[in-house]
Design an enzyme around this catalytic site. Structure first.
Site, mmCIF file in Angstrom:
data_model
loop_
_atom_site.group_PDB
_atom_site.id
_atom_site.type_symbol
_atom_site.label_atom_id
_atom_site.label_comp_id
_atom_site.label_asym_id
_atom_site.label_seq_id
_atom_site.Cartn_x
_atom_site.Cartn_y
_atom_site.Cartn_z
ATOM 1 N N GLY A 316 0.824 -1.209 0.000
ATOM 2 C CA GLY A 316 0.000 0.000 0.000
ATOM 3 C C GLY A 316 0.856 1.255 0.000
ATOM 4 N N TRP A 319 2.309 1.638 -3.443
ATOM 5 C CA TRP A 319 1.287 2.107 -4.386
ATOM 6 C C TRP A 319 1.307 3.626 -4.492
ATOM 7 C CZ3 TRP A 319 -2.915 5.343 -3.397
ATOM 8 C CH2 TRP A 319 -3.866 5.443 -4.416
ATOM 9 N N HIS A 320 1.637 4.308 -3.394
ATOM 10 C CA HIS A 320 1.623 5.764 -3.391
ATOM 11 C C HIS A 320 2.757 6.363 -4.214
ATOM 12 C CE1 HIS A 320 -1.202 5.291 -0.018
ATOM 13 N NE2 HIS A 320 -1.566 6.545 -0.279
ATOM 14 N N GLY A 321 3.837 5.633 -4.393
ATOM 15 C CA GLY A 321 4.932 6.188 -5.176
ATOM 16 C C GLY A 321 6.175 5.322 -5.129
ATOM 17 N N PHE A 472 -0.358 10.545 -7.426
ATOM 18 C CA PHE A 472 -0.375 9.104 -7.224
ATOM 19 C C PHE A 472 -1.218 8.389 -8.269
ATOM 20 C CE2 PHE A 472 -0.078 10.727 -2.667
ATOM 21 C CZ PHE A 472 1.299 10.755 -2.715
#
Length: 472
Positions: A316, A319-321, A472
């Site tokens: 997770g 996923w943001h970067g 994102f």
């Protein structure tokens, strides 16, 4: 086309007007057309990626349903895996190729050059949304959509495509395809929610950004008072992201479409688990339902449960970067979730247990400070900068500087105080205001909205900052 730009406001007004002027059976076509116009306006080259994701998941969902219907479960599973590889493979290539190259260079002392790649708008959101649909069809939670253009609308619905919420097909599709009659109360509620979002974004978030950006860009200059940068940032990211959600939900309300809430006073959480029931709810529930459970959830024993929680939050975070800072941020939350579950099991407390009184107070304080600490890694661009900021806060704090800051910038701190007060106000207060607004005469509604618009224009910062979650 920013959600707070004049052009976007005109775009929304035109879409709502045409939506209710055309025969109702064509309303979903209007939404599809405006969704693609909006996406193309952000960059025509990006359309290739969303079309690829849409076509792949639409076709494979039909094949999975047909294969499963013929009793070939293994064949359906292979098709599912193919779809996920293609969908997430596209996301991985555009988002993590250069991150992988950088780490290979650092590990093996090489000098491989990065690749110049497009980073399509909203790719993280529509990849998760379309992949969730594919899994839902495989798990027989929903039927595969036969009409490709209707499915294209589900993937590309313009209010939510750039920053969510991540929609579920079973919840959203029927609303998108339904025929909606014009109701003035939907317009009023929607406009009210949009103005509330503008207030949070353009006043609270953008003013907080002026100070948080200055401190995070040079934490050594501010010594231990860099702690204020963290406090400003936690207001900024909440007001920015939840303000964007208010705008998105308000626009959808005008179409008669109800999107899921994405925030529920997250800084009032009593644990990390509770925080993720309140913060970016559509992402946290997606990670739980499609990743955590797929890894085995809590069905493989206690140790495996803790590992699954940590892995889910690590992914997770990623996923943001493409940054180790996001991995650390996700890992910290994963460890906190595992520890929360461990101590809950150790104390024999049921999942529904809630702290009360003084215990709740200290639980909120502890969770709040943990979340603040984690935001340091989320906000900084490098791991080294995060370490520097933490060292400054814990080793170079000079309380006497606080008086100078409070004296010189008391208006800003007062505004931030308003932000905190609004955050901790019960949801029932906002709902009561909304109901009261709807019951007012049309003239009174218009005057209040004009006054709110004037207030936002007068108090907003000079420069409108891009929405944080657009990246994102």
């Amino acid at each position: 086309m920013s959600l707070v730009s004049n052009l976007f406001i005109l775009f929304v007004a035109a879409s709502v007007l045409i939506y209710y002027l055309v025969p109702r059976r064509f309303q979903w076509i209007v939404l599809l057309a405006f969704s693609y116009i909006y996406y193309i306006a952000g960059g025509p080259r990006y359309v290739v990626f969303i079309l690829f994701s849409t076509i792949v998941t639409w076709l494979l969902a039909l094949l999975i349903e047909k294969t499963e219907g013929n009793g070939n479960h293994k064949g359906a599973k292979k098709l599912l895996i193919l779809g996920l590889i293609l969908n997430f493979g596209m996301l991985g290539v555009v988002k993590y190729t250069n991150f992988t190259i950088e780490n290979i260079n650092a590990l093996f002392h090489l000098h491989l050059r990065g690749i110049e790649l497009l980073f399509p708008l909203g790719i993280s959101f529509y990849t998760f949304q379309s992949s969730g649909y594919l899994l839902d069809v495989y798990w027989k939670r929903c039927k595969a959509e036969r009409q490709p253009f209707k499915y294209a609308l589900f993937v590309s619905y313009f209010p939510q495509i750039l920053q969510g919420p991540i929609g579920r097909y079973s919840r959203l599709a029927n609303q998108l395809y339904a025929e909606h009659k014009f109701e003035s109360q939907n317009i009023v509620r929607g406009f009210e929610r949009i103005l509330w979002g503008f207030f949070k974004k353009m006043i609270l978030a953008d003013w907080a950004a002026v100070f948080s950006d200055a401190i995070f860009c040079d934490p050594e200059k501010y010594n231990g008072v860099a702690l204020l940068g963290v406090l400003f940032y936690l207001i900024q990211i909440y007001a920015d992201f939840s303000g964007g959600m208010d705008v998105v939900i308000g626009i959808s309300s005008m179409f008669g479409i109800e999107l899921d809430e994405n925030f529920k006073r997250p800084y009032f959480a009593v644990s990390t688990a509770d925080f993720w029931h309140r913060w970016h709810i559509s992402l946290s529930t997606w990670l739980r339902d499609y990743l955590y459970i797929s890894l085995g959830g809590n069905r493989k024993g206690k140790i495996r449960t803790y590992i699954n929680l940590i892995l889910t939050m690590l992914l997770g975070g990623l996923w943001h970067g493409a940054s180790w800072n996001f991995v650390v941020w996700g890992g910290l939350h994963g460890v906190a979730l595992a520890l929360h579950k461990f101590f809950r099991n150790l104390l024999g407390r049921p999942k529904q247990y809630r702290s009360r009184g003084i215990r709740k107070f200290f639980a909120v304080v502890l969770t709040f400070h943990f979340v603040c600490f984690c935001w340091i890694f989320f906000r900084n661009s490098t791991f080294e900068a995060s370490v520097t900021m933490i060292r400054q806060i814990f080793t170079a704090f000079h309380p006497e500087l606080l008086e100078q800051l409070l004296t010189g910038y008391w208006k800003v701190f007062a505004l931030m105080g308003v932000g905190f007060l609004l955050h901790f106000c019960p949801d029932s207060w906002q709902n009561a205001c909304s109901r009261g607004m709807v019951r007012m005469p049309l003239i009174a509604q218009a005057l209040i909205m004009i006054a709110l618009i004037y207030l936002v224009i007068q108090v907003k910062s000079s420069d409108i900052q891009p929405f944080i979650y657009f990246q994102f």
